[in-house]
Design an enzyme around this catalytic site. Sequence first.
Site, PDB file in Angstrom:
ATOM      1  N   TYR A 175     -14.545  -4.580   2.061  1.00 38.90           N
ATOM      2  CA  TYR A 175     -13.196  -4.977   1.656  1.00 38.90           C
ATOM      3  C   TYR A 175     -13.015  -6.440   2.025  1.00 38.90           C
ATOM      4  O   TYR A 175     -13.246  -6.833   3.171  1.00 38.90           O
ATOM      5  CB  TYR A 175     -12.137  -4.124   2.353  1.00 38.90           C
ATOM      6  CG  TYR A 175     -10.722  -4.634   2.118  1.00 38.90           C
ATOM      7  CD1 TYR A 175     -10.021  -4.269   0.971  1.00 38.90           C
ATOM      8  CD2 TYR A 175     -10.118  -5.503   3.021  1.00 38.90           C
ATOM      9  CE1 TYR A 175      -8.752  -4.761   0.732  1.00 38.90           C
ATOM     10  CE2 TYR A 175      -8.845  -5.993   2.789  1.00 38.90           C
ATOM     11  CZ  TYR A 175      -8.174  -5.621   1.651  1.00 38.90           C
ATOM     12  OH  TYR A 175      -6.914  -6.120   1.412  1.00 38.90           O
ATOM     13  N   ASP A 229     -17.545 -12.702   6.202  1.00 41.61           N
ATOM     14  CA  ASP A 229     -16.092 -12.510   6.220  1.00 41.61           C
ATOM     15  C   ASP A 229     -15.723 -11.979   7.602  1.00 41.61           C
ATOM     16  O   ASP A 229     -15.789 -10.786   7.867  1.00 41.61           O
ATOM     17  CB  ASP A 229     -15.700 -11.525   5.113  1.00 41.61           C
ATOM     18  CG  ASP A 229     -14.215 -11.222   5.082  1.00 41.61           C
ATOM     19  OD1 ASP A 229     -13.495 -11.666   5.998  1.00 41.61           O
ATOM     20  OD2 ASP A 229     -13.774 -10.517   4.154  1.00 41.61           O
ATOM     21  N   LYS A 252      -6.286 -13.558  10.399  1.00 43.17           N
ATOM     22  CA  LYS A 252      -5.723 -12.522  11.261  1.00 43.17           C
ATOM     23  C   LYS A 252      -5.439 -13.003  12.680  1.00 43.17           C
ATOM     24  O   LYS A 252      -4.381 -13.557  12.939  1.00 43.17           O
ATOM     25  CB  LYS A 252      -6.587 -11.272  11.229  1.00 43.17           C
ATOM     26  CG  LYS A 252      -6.500 -10.528   9.879  1.00 43.17           C
ATOM     27  CD  LYS A 252      -6.968  -9.133   9.957  1.00 43.17           C
ATOM     28  CE  LYS A 252      -6.887  -8.433   8.606  1.00 43.17           C
ATOM     29  NZ  LYS A 252      -5.513  -8.180   8.142  1.00 43.17           N
ATOM     30  N   TYR A 264       0.828  -1.216   0.000  1.00 39.93           N
ATOM     31  CA  TYR A 264       0.000   0.000   0.000  1.00 39.93           C
ATOM     32  C   TYR A 264       0.862   1.266   0.000  1.00 39.93           C
ATOM     33  O   TYR A 264       0.555   2.228   0.708  1.00 39.93           O
ATOM     34  CB  TYR A 264      -0.935   0.016   1.215  1.00 39.93           C
ATOM     35  CG  TYR A 264      -1.811  -1.202   1.319  1.00 39.93           C
ATOM     36  CD1 TYR A 264      -2.763  -1.499   0.338  1.00 39.93           C
ATOM     37  CD2 TYR A 264      -1.698  -2.078   2.396  1.00 39.93           C
ATOM     38  CE1 TYR A 264      -3.555  -2.626   0.427  1.00 39.93           C
ATOM     39  CE2 TYR A 264      -2.500  -3.212   2.496  1.00 39.93           C
ATOM     40  CZ  TYR A 264      -3.424  -3.476   1.509  1.00 39.93           C
ATOM     41  OH  TYR A 264      -4.210  -4.597   1.596  1.00 39.93           O
TER      42      TYR A 264
END
Length: 430
Positions: A155, A249, A278, A27
């Site tokens: 996202y 998600d 995560k 990014y």
Amino acid sequence: MSRKNGEQGTSRLAWYEAGLAHVWLPYAQMKTVRAPLPVARTHGCRIMLCDGRELIDGIASWWTACHGYNHPHIRKAVEHQLALMPHIMFGGLAHEQALTLARRLAARIPGDLTRVFFSESGSVAVEIAMKMAVQFWLNQGVRKRKKFLAFKGGYHGDTTGAMAVCDSEDGMHARFHGLLPEHHIVELPQSEESDATFARSLECHAEELAGIIVEPLVQGAGGMRFHTALVLQRLRAAADRYQLLLIFDEIFTGFGRTGSLFACEAAGVVPDIMTLSKALTGGTLPLAVTVARDKVFDAFWSDDPTRALLHGPTFMGNALACAAANASLDLFEREPRLRQVADIAAALERGLAPCRGLPGVTDVRVKGAIGVVELDRIDDLEVLRARFVEEGVFVRPFGSIVYLTPAFTIGEDELAKLTRAVTKVVGKRG
């Protein structure tokens, strides 16, 4: 890459100078981005830099290190597994850590989400979920259900399939419009108007939809946008009405971040497929899972080999990562993580409240261990990030938001320092 970052002693790190010329950072516009901070070690909620400075980590390494860094129980489990077997392929072979983890996850996740498919990253877990959903219909002879309904502000990852169900108009993936498959992206049904739009989209496109995909309760990287349990209940009802698969998600929201172990619990909704990653390993090793309900798995159960889910990441079910995940689950069972999340939420409410009166602040919101200060704009993200480092904290604003997602084990003084830093830096913005 700009070197104007005020670092001390960086030039003495041979590995840093030699290696930096060969990495491509995430990014980041490599021509203008400030050089990353060289890290020597981590401990608890602290990042120790190579120049001797110590930062309190406000985002837990992209929300993964829920127990803090270097937790001794996870470290011991990984060290033990390393001596036995660091990895073995999952094709034709199996091992205790993966099968134990699958059993434990199936027992903890609500409803009949009982079949666990392993992968290495959240984005891939989403790809697998989408592949499952489409093949669920193909295996029943339905060939036209190949699209998804997803939501603005969403996202789901940076791989091609996952990008296609992100917010393509306003998000960072907009320029890939011609490459990505086209799905139906609408506003979350949170108001009378958006609910009507959602209903119309289903009426028009249901016959070509394989499912609906959503980040439950919080749209994370799309802007830390919150929504209520009622929204998820509406999605479940709509999915049932049109016989669609509902995909949650929970890569960001799973494992306590929003206040319950899984966001779906707070909504009282059981999705058909769930993705997790995560915090799954406590932020130590890469691992992800795609978990399916019995009815999804049953659509693949056949004597016909072509009806199998033909997918197999090389490092799926990695033994070291599964050992870390099992140890992380131990900590959720033995230590008061959800109570700590509730305490963090209360502290974030108190600590960020002064931001509500600051110029340029459009919203301050908290859900679980997530605190968000939204601004009208951020003109220079790199400058703002550097100001947080000067305050002795690591906070990484993006878009127009400054947010905190600390480890659940963070101390009161550490969290207070984070919220004071946010108030100070936001107050001096510009």
